[in-house]
Design a protein around this motif. Structure first.
Motif, PDB file in Angstrom:
ATOM      1  N   THR A  81       0.834  -1.204   0.000  1.00 54.28           N
ATOM      2  CA  THR A  81       0.000   0.000   0.000  1.00 54.28           C
ATOM      3  C   THR A  81       0.867   1.253   0.000  1.00 54.28           C
ATOM      4  N   GLN A  82       1.953   1.238   0.751  1.00 52.75           N
ATOM      5  CA  GLN A  82       2.863   2.384   0.760  1.00 52.75           C
ATOM      6  C   GLN A  82       3.428   2.653  -0.637  1.00 52.75           C
ATOM      7  N   LYS A  83       3.742   1.597  -1.355  1.00 50.10           N
ATOM      8  CA  LYS A  83       4.271   1.758  -2.718  1.00 50.10           C
ATOM      9  C   LYS A  83       3.216   2.322  -3.657  1.00 50.10           C
ATOM     10  N   ILE A  84       1.965   1.913  -3.464  1.00 51.03           N
ATOM     11  CA  ILE A  84       0.874   2.450  -4.283  1.00 51.03           C
ATOM     12  C   ILE A  84       0.673   3.933  -3.975  1.00 51.03           C
ATOM     13  N   ILE A  85       0.834   4.328  -2.723  1.00 51.54           N
ATOM     14  CA  ILE A  85       0.717   5.752  -2.359  1.00 51.54           C
ATOM     15  C   ILE A  85       1.834   6.554  -3.029  1.00 51.54           C
ATOM     16  N   ASN A  86       3.017   5.971  -3.148  1.00 46.38           N
ATOM     17  CA  ASN A  86       4.102   6.637  -3.872  1.00 46.38           C
ATOM     18  C   ASN A  86       3.722   6.819  -5.344  1.00 46.38           C
ATOM     19  N   ILE A  87       3.147   5.791  -5.957  1.00 46.69           N
ATOM     20  CA  ILE A  87       2.682   5.887  -7.351  1.00 46.69           C
ATOM     21  C   ILE A  87       1.603   6.970  -7.472  1.00 46.69           C
ATOM     22  N   PHE A  88       0.713   7.012  -6.491  1.00 44.93           N
ATOM     23  CA  PHE A  88      -0.326   8.051  -6.477  1.00 44.93           C
ATOM     24  C   PHE A  88       0.317   9.435  -6.493  1.00 44.93           C
ATOM     25  N   ALA A  89       1.311   9.637  -5.637  1.00 53.82           N
ATOM     26  CA  ALA A  89       1.979  10.940  -5.557  1.00 53.82           C
ATOM     27  C   ALA A  89       2.678  11.286  -6.867  1.00 53.82           C
ATOM     28  N   ILE A  90       3.316  10.304  -7.487  1.00 53.52           N
ATOM     29  CA  ILE A  90       4.003  10.527  -8.767  1.00 53.52           C
ATOM     30  C   ILE A  90       2.984  10.915  -9.838  1.00 53.52           C
ATOM     31  N   SER A  91       1.868  10.180  -9.899  1.00 56.37           N
ATOM     32  CA  SER A  91       0.866  10.448 -10.938  1.00 56.37           C
ATOM     33  C   SER A  91       0.150  11.777 -10.696  1.00 56.37           C
ATOM     34  N   ARG A  92       0.061  12.189  -9.446  1.00 61.42           N
ATOM     35  CA  ARG A  92      -0.580  13.470  -9.098  1.00 61.42           C
ATOM     36  C   ARG A  92       0.279  14.640  -9.583  1.00 61.42           C
ATOM     37  N   LYS A  93       1.594  14.414  -9.663  1.00 60.63           N
ATOM     38  CA  LYS A  93       2.513  15.471 -10.083  1.00 60.63           C
ATOM     39  C   LYS A  93       2.811  15.444 -11.579  1.00 60.63           C
ATOM     40  N   ASN A  94       2.373  14.386 -12.270  1.00 63.71           N
ATOM     41  CA  ASN A  94       2.746  14.252 -13.684  1.00 63.71           C
ATOM     42  C   ASN A  94       1.555  13.769 -14.504  1.00 63.71           C
ATOM     43  N   LYS A  95       0.986  14.692 -15.249  1.00 60.23           N
ATOM     44  CA  LYS A  95      -0.229  14.433 -16.034  1.00 60.23           C
ATOM     45  C   LYS A  95      -0.042  13.291 -17.033  1.00 60.23           C
ATOM     46  N   LEU A  96       1.113  13.273 -17.718  1.00 59.72           N
ATOM     47  CA  LEU A  96       1.344  12.258 -18.751  1.00 59.72           C
ATOM     48  C   LEU A  96       1.430  10.862 -18.146  1.00 59.72           C
ATOM     49  N   PHE A  97       2.097  10.746 -17.001  1.00 58.24           N
ATOM     50  CA  PHE A  97       2.213   9.441 -16.352  1.00 58.24           C
ATOM     51  C   PHE A  97       0.842   8.954 -15.900  1.00 58.24           C
ATOM     52  N   PHE A  98       0.014   9.853 -15.367  1.00 58.27           N
ATOM     53  CA  PHE A  98      -1.341   9.458 -14.974  1.00 58.27           C
ATOM     54  C   PHE A  98      -2.127   8.967 -16.192  1.00 58.27           C
TER      55      PHE A  98
END
Length: 198
Positions: A81-98
């Motif tokens: 779950t912690q790793k998924i939260i990191n992915i969430f944070a990355i995708s929140r900061k980068n439109k293309l990755f989301f």
């Protein structure tokens, strides 16, 4: 998160560092204090000050998208779950990755394709180049590095598994606390993107 950015070529998943900085923030340390720890005590394990400072900046920006509720969820969660939260944070900061998560990764899960390939990402970039002038100006080297970054992020997050040089899709099963949080803040698209829910 309006404009497209190729900034992820300079970033890594940095999970251990992400977790370390979240703990320090939760203990009441200011960003200035943490920055000094990174520079003076080599908190991130990076000997070159300019590089330590850059990575600190990336992590600070990533963590700043998390509210107090999500930080507490992170601190009480299991590793997956912690790793998924990191992915969430990355995708929140980068439109293309989301958009990649939603348009490519999710689609593969929905239709039952078991593998993510380099050509899947290349097709995604080609489509985006046709739609957006900024992306159209990126070099092949930038796109290749981005493709590698995307694959690494998903692998580090547990959303891809390496098997005989193949990248097998392993969608997340969300912790109920995280799922409820994402629903409450209207991030249902992210739930769909990483679980494959339609």
């Amino acid at each position: 998160m309006e404009k497209y950015s190729s900034g992820l070529v300079a970033e890594s998943f940095w999970f251990v560092e992400f977790k370390q900085l979240i703990k320090l923030r939760n203990e009441g340390k200011s960003w200035e204090e943490i920055s000094l720890l990174c520079l003076n005590e080599n908190l991130l394990g990076i000997s070159k000050p300019y590089r330590a400072n850059r990575i600190f900046g990336y992590l600070k920006n990533r963590i700043n998208v998390l509210d107090e509720r999500l930080i507490q969820t992170f601190l009480g969660a299991d590793l997956k779950t912690q790793k998924i939260i990191n992915i969430f944070a990355i995708s929140r900061k980068n439109k293309l990755f989301f958009e990649f998560l939603y348009e490519v990764y999710r689609e593969k899960v929905v239709i039952g394709v078991e593998e993510l390939t380099a050509s899947d990402i290349n097709i995604f970039f080609k489509n985006k180049q046709a739609q957006d002038e900024t992306i159209n100006k990126w070099t092949d080297v930038t796109l290749k590095r981005l493709r590698s970054s995307y694959m690494n992020f998903l692998t580090d997050a547990g959303l891809l598994t390496n098997s005989d040089k193949r990248k097998l899709i392993t969608p997340a099963i969300l912790d109920i606390t995280l799922e409820n949080y994402l629903i409450d803040i209207n991030e249902t698209q992210l739930i769909k993107a990483i679980t494959g829910d339609s």
